[in-house]
Design a protein around this motif. Sequence first.
Motif: not given
Ligand SMILES: [Zn+2]
Length: 411
Positions: A401, A360-361, A398, A358
């Motif tokens: 997130c 973001l994470c 994801c 992902c």
């Molecule tokens: Zn994520």
Amino acid sequence: MKVIYSPQLMEEAAFRHLNHLERSGYRADYDEYHSLADPIYELPEDDREIAFEKVNKIFFIERLKLGDHVLRALEAVGLIPKRKRATRKAQLTAAALELDEAPGELAAEMGESSASIHNVPGMEGDSDEISSDDQLDPPTDNDSQIEGNTEDDKDNGEDVDDSVVAYDMIREFEERINEVHVKRAINKVDEGSNVLNRISGRPMIEMRVLASRFCNPEEAQELDAFLIQEFMHAKDMVDPEFDYEDAFIPGNPSVKNLITARFRLLWNIYVDSRLARTGIISTMPREARYREFDNFYRKIPEKQRRGIFEGIWQADKFTHEELLSMATDLESLMSKYVDDVDISEEERDYIHLQGSPCPLCKFPTYNWVDDPESICDEMVIEAIQIDFPDWENKDGGCDRCIEVYELRAGV
Ligand SMILES: [Zn+2]
């Protein structure tokens, strides 16, 4: 190899099959069954079960030849050597003629005087096989529900035809499987097969099948396809080259389920394609299997998706590990079957391969939100972009997130 049918399967399958015949106007076997089974109620209670089992076995195996479906499927996948139809047929014709002349003989064996024992018209697609080896060969087992594969060494010295070309290879497999237990499945979900004692050296196939599949001769092809599909999996499981292992699949339950489902699908494609090459009809036509594949891999552009399916279909050999890694990691599936030039950087970015991180994470992600804008408030998109200024909607994220940013944005 021994093939053992459970009394429950024999009882229900014979019963359903006979009822079906009766409804279709063929009463002879039905009547004969009842003439043998009904008096059993007069016996002392303790003796009834065994007596019923005996009658059911006679009908399941000898009269209705329902066990032949299992033997034919084992033959088709090469778990037992092919019986030699041509020479057998000649013998059978001779045997059948003898029977016609002296119908009393076989009937006497049953303590019964019905003359119409085989030959229910239209019962089997291949009525030239009305009699099987099992009936002609002297019984090797006592009265347990055992139907031995009676072809052992005696075929070795006989004339060789096409059907025994691969005999040695097949024989190896024959020795790998010790017994096949065929049991009654309670429902459709219960159906399937497994190889037990795989490691201990006396492997045994346990097959569960719905008795209703044996009921209607017109559905025989479906039954055969089901059995063949299952036996192909079992054969792979004892094939050292396939190298099956009870693998640990990492991840949370939903990831596990996804990987397991994809693994099953890829293995089924591998089974189907081999069957198709030998001209055996599978449980599912190729196009239907592609649609199933399609569903799992929608995110891959159509052209590449076709290419991957085609590549798997054409493959001669897979190992368990290869199938599992393709199911786990889409990148390995893509790199195997899709040329880099085939797919632009932009397309590749947009695919959001399951298992890739992902943005973001950075965690491997199986549940992507491809287009957050379409489901989220504008505030959510803004909140993400405060933390990740370079992030764009098409990068996705994801599901966790996205959920976190929804909470943060207070929507
Ligand atoms: Zn994520």
